[in-house]
Design a protein around this motif. Sequence first.
Motif, PDB file in Angstrom:
ATOM      1  N   GLY A   6       0.817  -1.209   0.000  1.00  0.00           N
ATOM      2  CA  GLY A   6       0.000   0.000   0.000  1.00  0.00           C
ATOM      3  C   GLY A   6       0.845   1.250   0.000  1.00  0.00           C
ATOM      4  N   LYS A   7       1.913   1.244   0.787  1.00  0.00           N
ATOM      5  CA  LYS A   7       2.821   2.395   0.809  1.00  0.00           C
ATOM      6  C   LYS A   7       3.486   2.604  -0.548  1.00  0.00           C
ATOM      7  CE  LYS A   7       3.957   2.353   5.746  1.00  0.00           C
ATOM      8  NZ  LYS A   7       5.031   2.223   6.765  1.00  0.00           N
ATOM      9  N   LYS A   8       3.859   1.496  -1.190  1.00  0.00           N
ATOM     10  CA  LYS A   8       4.484   1.589  -2.508  1.00  0.00           C
ATOM     11  C   LYS A   8       3.499   2.161  -3.532  1.00  0.00           C
ATOM     12  CE  LYS A   8       8.082   0.046  -3.449  1.00  0.00           C
ATOM     13  NZ  LYS A   8       9.449   0.647  -3.542  1.00  0.00           N
ATOM     14  N   LEU A   9       2.238   1.736  -3.463  1.00  0.00           N
ATOM     15  CA  LEU A   9       1.211   2.286  -4.350  1.00  0.00           C
ATOM     16  C   LEU A   9       1.060   3.788  -4.132  1.00  0.00           C
ATOM     17  CD1 LEU A   9      -1.610  -0.419  -4.126  1.00  0.00           C
ATOM     18  CD2 LEU A   9      -0.449   0.295  -6.220  1.00  0.00           C
ATOM     19  N   GLY A  10       1.078   4.224  -2.870  1.00  0.00           N
ATOM     20  CA  GLY A  10       0.959   5.643  -2.567  1.00  0.00           C
ATOM     21  C   GLY A  10       2.145   6.443  -3.062  1.00  0.00           C
ATOM     22  N   GLU A  11       3.307   5.814  -3.007  1.00  0.00           N
ATOM     23  CA  GLU A  11       4.536   6.477  -3.465  1.00  0.00           C
ATOM     24  C   GLU A  11       4.578   6.585  -4.985  1.00  0.00           C
ATOM     25  OE1 GLU A  11       9.135   5.051  -4.029  1.00  0.00           O
ATOM     26  OE2 GLU A  11       8.099   4.405  -2.197  1.00  0.00           O
ATOM     27  N   LYS A  12       4.234   5.492  -5.667  1.00  0.00           N
ATOM     28  CA  LYS A  12       4.366   5.437  -7.120  1.00  0.00           C
ATOM     29  C   LYS A  12       3.154   6.022  -7.862  1.00  0.00           C
ATOM     30  CE  LYS A  12       8.355   3.227  -7.473  1.00  0.00           C
ATOM     31  NZ  LYS A  12       9.518   3.787  -8.218  1.00  0.00           N
ATOM     32  N   TYR A  13       1.973   5.894  -7.269  1.00  0.00           N
ATOM     33  CA  TYR A  13       0.757   6.258  -8.008  1.00  0.00           C
ATOM     34  C   TYR A  13      -0.154   7.147  -7.162  1.00  0.00           C
ATOM     35  CZ  TYR A  13       2.688   2.271 -10.479  1.00  0.00           C
ATOM     36  OH  TYR A  13       3.543   1.419 -11.127  1.00  0.00           O
ATOM     37  N   PRO A  14       0.315   8.357  -6.822  1.00  0.00           N
ATOM     38  CA  PRO A  14      -0.491   9.260  -6.005  1.00  0.00           C
ATOM     39  C   PRO A  14      -1.611   9.919  -6.824  1.00  0.00           C
ATOM     40  CG  PRO A  14       1.537  10.337  -6.664  1.00  0.00           C
ATOM     41  CD  PRO A  14       1.629   8.926  -7.170  1.00  0.00           C
ATOM     42  N   VAL A  15      -2.598  10.428  -6.118  1.00  0.00           N
ATOM     43  CA  VAL A  15      -3.675  11.231  -6.725  1.00  0.00           C
ATOM     44  C   VAL A  15      -3.765  12.498  -5.875  1.00  0.00           C
ATOM     45  CG1 VAL A  15      -6.072  11.303  -7.493  1.00  0.00           C
ATOM     46  CG2 VAL A  15      -4.883   9.100  -7.353  1.00  0.00           C
ATOM     47  N   PRO A  16      -3.000  13.522  -6.217  1.00  0.00           N
ATOM     48  CA  PRO A  16      -2.862  14.700  -5.345  1.00  0.00           C
ATOM     49  C   PRO A  16      -4.169  15.415  -5.030  1.00  0.00           C
ATOM     50  CG  PRO A  16      -1.178  14.672  -7.061  1.00  0.00           C
ATOM     51  CD  PRO A  16      -2.152  13.597  -7.406  1.00  0.00           C
ATOM     52  N   ASP A  17      -5.122  15.402  -5.948  1.00  0.00           N
ATOM     53  CA  ASP A  17      -6.362  16.166  -5.747  1.00  0.00           C
ATOM     54  C   ASP A  17      -7.465  15.368  -5.053  1.00  0.00           C
ATOM     55  OD1 ASP A  17      -5.211  18.368  -7.022  1.00  0.00           O
ATOM     56  OD2 ASP A  17      -5.872  17.671  -9.003  1.00  0.00           O
ATOM     57  N   ALA A  18      -7.169  14.117  -4.689  1.00  0.00           N
ATOM     58  CA  ALA A  18      -8.197  13.276  -4.068  1.00  0.00           C
ATOM     59  C   ALA A  18      -8.537  13.774  -2.659  1.00  0.00           C
ATOM     60  CB  ALA A  18      -7.733  11.828  -4.010  1.00  0.00           C
ATOM     61  N   ASP A  19      -9.745  13.468  -2.227  1.00  0.00           N
ATOM     62  CA  ASP A  19     -10.209  13.871  -0.891  1.00  0.00           C
ATOM     63  C   ASP A  19      -9.924  12.811   0.158  1.00  0.00           C
ATOM     64  OD1 ASP A  19     -11.630  16.430  -1.547  1.00  0.00           O
ATOM     65  OD2 ASP A  19     -12.780  15.074  -2.834  1.00  0.00           O
ATOM     66  N   LEU A  20      -9.924  11.549  -0.254  1.00  0.00           N
ATOM     67  CA  LEU A  20      -9.718  10.479   0.727  1.00  0.00           C
ATOM     68  C   LEU A  20      -9.276   9.194   0.033  1.00  0.00           C
ATOM     69  CD1 LEU A  20     -12.414   8.308   0.745  1.00  0.00           C
ATOM     70  CD2 LEU A  20     -13.496  10.451   1.395  1.00  0.00           C
ATOM     71  N   VAL A  21      -8.705   8.294   0.820  1.00  0.00           N
ATOM     72  CA  VAL A  21      -8.364   6.950   0.345  1.00  0.00           C
ATOM     73  C   VAL A  21      -9.236   5.966   1.112  1.00  0.00           C
ATOM     74  CG1 VAL A  21      -6.426   6.774   1.976  1.00  0.00           C
ATOM     75  CG2 VAL A  21      -6.551   5.227   0.034  1.00  0.00           C
ATOM     76  N   SER A  22      -9.765   5.001   0.398  1.00  0.00           N
ATOM     77  CA  SER A  22     -10.741   4.090   0.997  1.00  0.00           C
ATOM     78  C   SER A  22     -10.509   2.675   0.486  1.00  0.00           C
ATOM     79  CB  SER A  22     -12.152   4.558   0.641  1.00  0.00           C
ATOM     80  OG  SER A  22     -13.123   3.706   1.203  1.00  0.00           O
ATOM     81  N   PRO A  23     -10.703   1.658   1.326  1.00  0.00           N
ATOM     82  CA  PRO A  23     -10.498   0.272   0.895  1.00  0.00           C
ATOM     83  C   PRO A  23     -11.762  -0.372   0.354  1.00  0.00           C
ATOM     84  CG  PRO A  23     -10.895   0.282   3.238  1.00  0.00           C
ATOM     85  CD  PRO A  23     -10.959   1.727   2.790  1.00  0.00           C
ATOM     86  N   VAL A  24     -11.598  -1.402  -0.474  1.00  0.00           N
ATOM     87  CA  VAL A  24     -12.659  -2.364  -0.716  1.00  0.00           C
ATOM     88  C   VAL A  24     -12.563  -3.357   0.438  1.00  0.00           C
ATOM     89  CG1 VAL A  24     -13.544  -4.168  -2.222  1.00  0.00           C
ATOM     90  CG2 VAL A  24     -12.555  -2.098  -3.219  1.00  0.00           C
ATOM     91  N   PRO A  25     -13.548  -3.375   1.335  1.00  0.00           N
ATOM     92  CA  PRO A  25     -13.425  -4.239   2.515  1.00  0.00           C
ATOM     93  C   PRO A  25     -13.660  -5.706   2.158  1.00  0.00           C
ATOM     94  CG  PRO A  25     -15.574  -3.149   2.485  1.00  0.00           C
ATOM     95  CD  PRO A  25     -14.802  -2.609   1.318  1.00  0.00           C
ATOM     96  N   ASP A  26     -13.050  -6.630   2.924  1.00  0.00           N
ATOM     97  CA  ASP A  26     -12.064  -6.349   3.947  1.00  0.00           C
ATOM     98  C   ASP A  26     -10.635  -6.427   3.397  1.00  0.00           C
ATOM     99  OD1 ASP A  26     -13.796  -6.018   6.169  1.00  0.00           O
ATOM    100  OD2 ASP A  26     -13.973  -8.175   6.384  1.00  0.00           O
ATOM    101  N   SER A  27     -10.489  -7.076   2.241  1.00  0.00           N
ATOM    102  CA  SER A  27      -9.153  -7.432   1.758  1.00  0.00           C
ATOM    103  C   SER A  27      -8.306  -6.226   1.370  1.00  0.00           C
ATOM    104  CB  SER A  27      -9.267  -8.400   0.576  1.00  0.00           C
ATOM    105  OG  SER A  27     -10.077  -7.838  -0.448  1.00  0.00           O
ATOM    106  N   GLY A  28      -8.938  -5.065   1.112  1.00  0.00           N
ATOM    107  CA  GLY A  28      -8.167  -3.895   0.716  1.00  0.00           C
ATOM    108  C   GLY A  28      -7.767  -3.001   1.863  1.00  0.00           C
TER     109      GLY A  28
END
Length: 462
Positions: free
Chosen positions: A266-288
């Motif tokens: 998850g940290k790697k995804l945030g580092e490599k593929y950010p979305v600067p204008d997004a309001d929030l990050v949310s999972p597909v429960p529960d596995s995400g």
Amino acid sequence: MHDECGVVGITSTENLPLKIYYALYALQHRGQESAGIATYNDRMKLRRGMGLVPEVFTEEDLNSLEGNKGIGHVRYSTSGESKIESSQPLMVTHQKGRLALAHNGHITNSREIRQELEEDGHVFSTGNDTEIMAHLISKYLIKTDDIVTALERSKEKLKGSYAITILIKDKIIGLRDPHGIKPLCYGKHKNGYIIASESAALDTIEAELIGDVEPGEIIVLENQDLKSYKTKQKQKAHCFFEHVYFARPDSIMDGKSNYKCRLQIGKKLGEKYPVPDADLVSPVPDSGITFAIGYSETSGLKYAESLMKNRYVGRTFIMPNQGMREDAVRLKLNAVKPNVKDKEIVLVDDSVVRGTTSKRIIKLLKKAGAKKVHLRVGAPKIISTCHLGIDMANKDQLIAHNSTTEQIKQKIGADSLKYIKINEMLDAMNLNQNELCLGCLNEKYPIKKQDNKTLQTKIKQK
């Protein structure tokens, strides 16, 4: 994708069916079609049934399964039909007694072995490869009268993936295939030992994890002693999906914390593929969830739930047919509208297989008022099927098989889509590519698939 199976074997100085029951409960995510327990106390007893663990076993059942040695199994079928005859543990009777066997995996040359055994006079009652393994082991056990030797000779014949537990008189045996494709670990509890698919099962009965059964290793539990028989390993090929999805996050597997693996991805995804204008990050429960927490920590985006799960509905991909899966998606998830309306959301999921579930979820969020939905995926593109124990869709049904990322984005309705790359995933988990099976990602398998044409040629030559 369909999940695999879960196995357990326990010895104790006390009556233990309840311990096996608890351990199977901890492994319920690995199989929801059937469950079974076999115990030994002067004679072997077996109880199996269709359904979840608490549906199969009553208090009366557990009391009748008295004994201080036993094995258990939860099943999702990857070979054989979904019926009681194919449930496990599977018990076979031979000239020198009985053995019960519980198996997680898939034998790629099972048809060839079955043909040979039938020519030797063995009679089969099911279509699954577990029965073939049990008959093969029995064949060598009759000849050698030694279970370890019988297993060594059986390993020479078997091709594929397997993590098994065996009950034979006063012994419990654990065995892992020479590549270590399927997980198996062992530990010590207050009154004996336990072997199980995941360490979460050990935690349930307050057992201390000793370690993983090594590829090709045989563990024998007898008279409260533990003996290990190791053979030369083949190239390690642990299933990467265990770390990313199948196993519980709280399990320690092949020396790795699954929770930490998912957090780092998850940290790697945030580092490599950010979305600067997004309001929030949310999972597909529960596995995400764990992936999304990692993404939030790296990106600085607020973590919030945009979807609420109905926890009385099982994993949608475990449903036996596509129609049931699609109905279950509607039953399973609902949007948290205050967190969604007029928001730009980074949605994090563990994987995308057919794409049908992703499409429905994104549609659900947008109907609830989301401005944009950006999908980030914790597993690389799944481009091929698995013949080693994961029951996937046909290759043509895999959305990434013949589609680019841009085409997939359009098909599922996402505003942007990014998968983690194989090298990024490996770096995040600090794992060597040479220690994993990545066949569904790159079509490089540790064991070749046995095709019917080759098999028929071999049989004719015999």
